[in-house]
Each structure stands twice: as C-alpha cells, then as structure tokens.
Motif scaffolding. Structure first.
Motif, short mmCIF file in Angstrom:
data_model
loop_
_atom_site.label_atom_id
_atom_site.label_comp_id
_atom_site.label_asym_id
_atom_site.label_seq_id
_atom_site.Cartn_x
_atom_site.Cartn_y
_atom_site.Cartn_z
N UNK A 47 -65.21 17.63 34.37
CA UNK A 47 -64.39 17.51 33.17
C UNK A 47 -65.10 16.66 32.11
N UNK A 48 -65.74 15.59 32.52
CA UNK A 48 -66.41 14.70 31.57
C UNK A 48 -67.64 15.36 30.97
N UNK A 49 -68.39 16.11 31.79
CA UNK A 49 -69.55 16.82 31.26
C UNK A 49 -69.13 17.86 30.22
N UNK A 50 -68.04 18.50 30.50
CA UNK A 50 -67.54 19.55 29.60
C UNK A 50 -67.13 18.97 28.25
N UNK A 51 -66.61 17.76 28.24
CA UNK A 51 -66.05 17.19 27.02
C UNK A 51 -66.93 16.11 26.37
N UNK A 52 -67.99 15.74 27.04
CA UNK A 52 -68.86 14.67 26.56
C UNK A 52 -69.46 15.02 25.19
N UNK A 53 -69.48 14.06 24.29
CA UNK A 53 -70.06 14.21 22.95
C UNK A 53 -69.45 15.36 22.15
N UNK A 64 -59.90 26.12 32.00
CA UNK A 64 -60.64 26.13 33.27
C UNK A 64 -60.60 24.74 33.90
N UNK A 65 -60.79 23.72 33.09
CA UNK A 65 -60.74 22.35 33.59
C UNK A 65 -59.33 22.02 34.09
N UNK A 66 -58.33 22.46 33.37
CA UNK A 66 -56.94 22.19 33.76
C UNK A 66 -56.61 22.90 35.07
N UNK A 67 -57.19 24.08 35.28
CA UNK A 67 -56.95 24.78 36.54
C UNK A 67 -57.54 24.00 37.72
N UNK A 68 -58.63 23.28 37.48
CA UNK A 68 -59.22 22.42 38.52
C UNK A 68 -58.24 21.33 38.93
N UNK A 69 -57.63 20.74 37.90
CA UNK A 69 -56.70 19.63 38.14
C UNK A 69 -55.74 19.56 36.96
N UNK A 70 -54.48 19.70 37.24
CA UNK A 70 -53.45 19.68 36.19
C UNK A 70 -53.46 18.38 35.38
N UNK A 71 -53.95 17.31 36.00
CA UNK A 71 -54.03 16.02 35.31
C UNK A 71 -54.89 16.11 34.04
N UNK A 72 -55.86 17.02 34.04
CA UNK A 72 -56.76 17.15 32.89
C UNK A 72 -56.06 17.71 31.65
N UNK A 73 -54.83 18.15 31.82
CA UNK A 73 -54.05 18.62 30.67
C UNK A 73 -53.91 17.51 29.63
N UNK A 74 -53.82 16.25 30.11
CA UNK A 74 -53.71 15.11 29.19
C UNK A 74 -54.99 14.89 28.39
N UNK A 75 -56.08 15.46 28.87
CA UNK A 75 -57.38 15.29 28.22
C UNK A 75 -57.49 16.13 26.95
N UNK A 76 -56.65 17.14 26.83
CA UNK A 76 -56.77 18.09 25.72
C UNK A 76 -55.52 18.13 24.86
N UNK A 77 -55.75 18.35 23.58
CA UNK A 77 -54.67 18.58 22.63
C UNK A 77 -54.88 20.00 22.10
N UNK A 78 -54.08 20.93 22.61
CA UNK A 78 -54.23 22.33 22.22
C UNK A 78 -53.57 22.57 20.87
N UNK A 79 -54.33 23.14 19.97
CA UNK A 79 -53.82 23.46 18.64
C UNK A 79 -53.58 24.97 18.56
#
Length: 108
Positions: A47-53, A64-79
């Motif tokens: 998840x961090x590699x995907x979103x880094x920089x 795809x990241x969210x499917x790995x772990x639902x917790x990663x949903x907080x990492x993204x703001x979908x527009x």
C-alpha cells in the motif's frame, strides 16, 4: 496513449506485488519471525509503495489495495473523477506502523 499508460501502471504494480510475495516467502523460510507480523508488513509495504510520492492514484489501483485490506479504504479519498486522492495523515500513520513492525521484526 492513456490506456497504454494504465496498462504499464498495472504491469508495474503486478511485478512489484510478485517481488514482494517472493521476498515474503523467503523471509518465512529463512526466519522464525512472526508470520502474522510479516504478513502485515508486506500488506503495508504494498500500500505504501503504491501511494508513495503521489497526491493521487487511479481509483482502480486504490480499489486493489482496498481489496487486500479494507482498512486501506481510509487511505484514499475517492472523488467523482477516476482519481483516488491520498490521505496524507493516514499514509503517515501506516508508514509509522510499518517502521515499528519492521524494527520489531529486525530485533528478533
């Protein structure tokens, strides 16, 4: 052109995932480290590699990241557009967790 870039991005993500899986498998074989902690470490790493920089990534990559772990949903703001913007506070929290787990596993 956009479709080709998207395909290349997917291919890059797939290769990185394959490499991480192989590294994880090697660590499981070579060490007596906690397999659950290692699994969490690799999830965070992906998840961090995907979103880094990045300020945003494509919505499909974020899902795809969210499917790995639902917790990663907080990492993204979908527009409404096809972008998923990175929540920097959540990124920093996950990065700190990654560093902590990595430190703990290295000290075993």
């Amino acid at each position: 052109m956009y479709q080709r870039l998207n395909e290349l991005e997917k291919s890059k993500y797939k290769l990185k995932s394959d490499i991480l899986e192989k590294k994880r498998d090697l660590l499981h074989i070579k060490t007596n480290q906690n397999p659950l902690a290692l699994e969490r470490l690799f999830e965070l790493s992906e998840a961090l590699q995907l979103t880094e920089d990045a300020d945003w990534i494509s919505s499909s990559m974020a899902m795809k990241a969210v499917r790995l772990n639902k917790e990663f949903l907080k990492l993204f703001d979908f527009k409404g557009d096809t972008k998923a913007y990175i929540n920097k506070e959540e990124f920093n929290r996950l990065h700190e967790e990654f560093v902590r787990i990595k430190f703990e596993q290295n000290n075993i």
